[in-house]
Write a protein that holds these residues in place. Structure first.
Motif, PDB file in Angstrom:
ATOM      1  N   UNK A 155       0.815  -1.207   0.000  1.00  0.00           N
ATOM      2  CA  UNK A 155       0.000   0.000   0.000  1.00  0.00           C
ATOM      3  C   UNK A 155       0.854   1.265   0.000  1.00  0.00           C
ATOM      4  N   UNK A 156       1.983   1.256   0.729  1.00  0.00           N
ATOM      5  CA  UNK A 156       2.811   2.462   0.801  1.00  0.00           C
ATOM      6  C   UNK A 156       3.687   2.657  -0.427  1.00  0.00           C
ATOM      7  N   UNK A 157       3.714   1.674  -1.319  1.00  0.00           N
ATOM      8  CA  UNK A 157       4.311   1.869  -2.642  1.00  0.00           C
ATOM      9  C   UNK A 157       3.267   2.366  -3.637  1.00  0.00           C
ATOM     10  N   UNK A 158       2.011   1.970  -3.411  1.00  0.00           N
ATOM     11  CA  UNK A 158       0.947   2.291  -4.357  1.00  0.00           C
ATOM     12  C   UNK A 158       0.393   3.702  -4.188  1.00  0.00           C
ATOM     13  N   UNK A 159       0.128   4.121  -2.954  1.00  0.00           N
ATOM     14  CA  UNK A 159      -0.546   5.412  -2.763  1.00  0.00           C
ATOM     15  C   UNK A 159       0.264   6.626  -3.252  1.00  0.00           C
ATOM     16  N   UNK A 160       1.609   6.622  -3.187  1.00  0.00           N
ATOM     17  CA  UNK A 160       2.313   7.771  -3.774  1.00  0.00           C
ATOM     18  C   UNK A 160       2.067   7.908  -5.278  1.00  0.00           C
ATOM     19  N   UNK A 161       1.825   6.793  -5.958  1.00  0.00           N
ATOM     20  CA  UNK A 161       1.521   6.866  -7.392  1.00  0.00           C
ATOM     21  C   UNK A 161       0.155   7.508  -7.613  1.00  0.00           C
ATOM     22  N   UNK A 162      -0.829   7.127  -6.787  1.00  0.00           N
ATOM     23  CA  UNK A 162      -2.133   7.779  -6.862  1.00  0.00           C
ATOM     24  C   UNK A 162      -1.995   9.285  -6.614  1.00  0.00           C
ATOM     25  N   UNK A 163      -1.212   9.634  -5.607  1.00  0.00           N
ATOM     26  CA  UNK A 163      -1.029  11.055  -5.280  1.00  0.00           C
ATOM     27  C   UNK A 163      -0.337  11.797  -6.416  1.00  0.00           C
ATOM     28  N   UNK A 164       0.633  11.162  -7.059  1.00  0.00           N
ATOM     29  CA  UNK A 164       1.288  11.783  -8.215  1.00  0.00           C
ATOM     30  C   UNK A 164       0.279  12.063  -9.325  1.00  0.00           C
ATOM     31  N   UNK A 165      -0.646  11.120  -9.541  1.00  0.00           N
ATOM     32  CA  UNK A 165      -1.659  11.293 -10.585  1.00  0.00           C
ATOM     33  C   UNK A 165      -2.617  12.431 -10.235  1.00  0.00           C
ATOM     34  N   UNK A 166      -2.874  12.631  -8.941  1.00  0.00           N
ATOM     35  CA  UNK A 166      -3.695  13.755  -8.502  1.00  0.00           C
ATOM     36  C   UNK A 166      -3.010  15.068  -8.861  1.00  0.00           C
ATOM     37  N   UNK A 167      -1.717  15.134  -8.631  1.00  0.00           N
ATOM     38  CA  UNK A 167      -0.983  16.393  -8.764  1.00  0.00           C
ATOM     39  C   UNK A 167      -0.552  16.711 -10.195  1.00  0.00           C
ATOM     40  N   UNK A 168      -0.198  15.699 -10.967  1.00  0.00           N
ATOM     41  CA  UNK A 168       0.474  15.916 -12.257  1.00  0.00           C
ATOM     42  C   UNK A 168      -0.467  15.611 -13.422  1.00  0.00           C
TER      43      UNK A 168
END
Length: 295
Positions: free
Chosen positions: A184-197
């Motif tokens: 989960x802690x590898x996956x959620x930063x990718x979701x957050x990147x998609x939110x921002x970028x």
């Protein structure tokens, strides 16, 4: 940035809200019965059920991005008279409708590997139909198709335990269906990147972990982390399907024919898209490493 996370107090939602808040965003976690115990200070909660448009519509006002995480588990039969179609498809239709009504320009959708309106299970079909709703929405969208996600608060490990017994265990699909578990802690930063970028807009990402494992592999890793061994006896899928189909109508049995069908196909990426987020597989946490540190 103002971000609304539907399913924000669930497994993925709690971790994502923490990630987004740590990055300085104003986050609202929407859920039917929001429990803020696992949320960091500063994350707002809102009450709403995605299957009931009127209950969620107001939470979309003033938001810049919505992340739609609401989902039923594919591992267990739906409870309480609900269905995958109602939650995944109907819920996504309501999320899109509310986003458009309030001028929310961007939607990040969590889907599933193999999502297909004509797929083999109700879960996969509903996820596939929901993807089409997102793509036809006119919003800026990003779709994630993760393999099974493990970590604190997740159900994949407990699901596997529920299928097994100590020392010797008979296991449906032990050596057939393959998974590509991601922490989960590898996956959620990718979701957050998609939110921002916005460079990710219009993309569908298949996301998996650093290794491919069978259910038998996962079982042995769970027991090994506890310093125990287990002998896995594979149950032929034809027999397992028959058993789950016959037991499915019983309300106290959590599995049914749909769960049996889900063990007949792989839950792995055709091409792991983690590189789109500047990540390589060698940087990801394996299930064995997680278990050795947390079991």
């Amino acid at each position: 940035m103002n971000v609304l996370v539907t399913g924000g107090t669930g497994f993925v939602g709690t971790h994502l809200c923490a990630e987004l808040a740590a990055r300085g965003h104003d986050v609202t976690a929407l859920a039917r019965s929001p429990d803020d115990t696992g949320l960091p200070d500063g994350v707002t909660t809102a009450v709403g059920d995605v299957t009931d448009y009127a209950s969620i519509e107001g939470a979309f006002e003033g938001q810049d991005v919505v992340v739609n995480l609401v989902a039923l588990s594919p591992l267990f039969k739906p409870k309480g008279g609900t269905s995958h179609e109602r939650v995944h498809l109907g819920g996504t239709e309501n999320v899109v409708k509310a986003a458009k009504a309030h001028g929310v320009p961007k939607l990040v959708q969590q889907s599933a590997l193999g999502a297909d309106p004509n797929g083999p299970t109700a879960y996969i079909r509903a996820k596939g139909s929901a993807e089409q709703v997102v793509k036809d929405s006119g919003l800026d969208w990003v779709i994630f198709r993760p393999s099974v996600i493990f970590g604190d608060g997740g159900e994949f490990i407990s699901f596997t335990k529920s299928l097994t017994t100590p020392v010797v265990t008979a296991l449906p699909g032990a050596n057939s269906a393959k998974f590509q578990p991601i922490w989960i802690d590898d996956f959620t930063p990718m979701l957050a990147d998609a939110v921002e970028d916005d460079a990710h807009v219009g993309q569908i990402y298949e996301i998996g972990g650093p290794e491919v494992l069978t259910l038998g592999d996962v079982t042995r890793l769970i027991y090994r982390a506890k310093g125990k061994s287990v002998t896995v006896v594979p149950v032929p899928m034809a027999l397992a399907t028959l058993g789950m189909t016959m037991a499915g109508p019983l309300p106290f049995v959590p599995f049914g024919p749909d769960q049996a069908r889900s063990l007949r196909f792989d839950n792995t990426t055709s091409q792991n898209d983690i590189s789109a987020f500047g990540v390589s597989e060698r940087e990801l946490t394996t299930l064995e490493t997680y278990l050795s540190e947390n079991q």
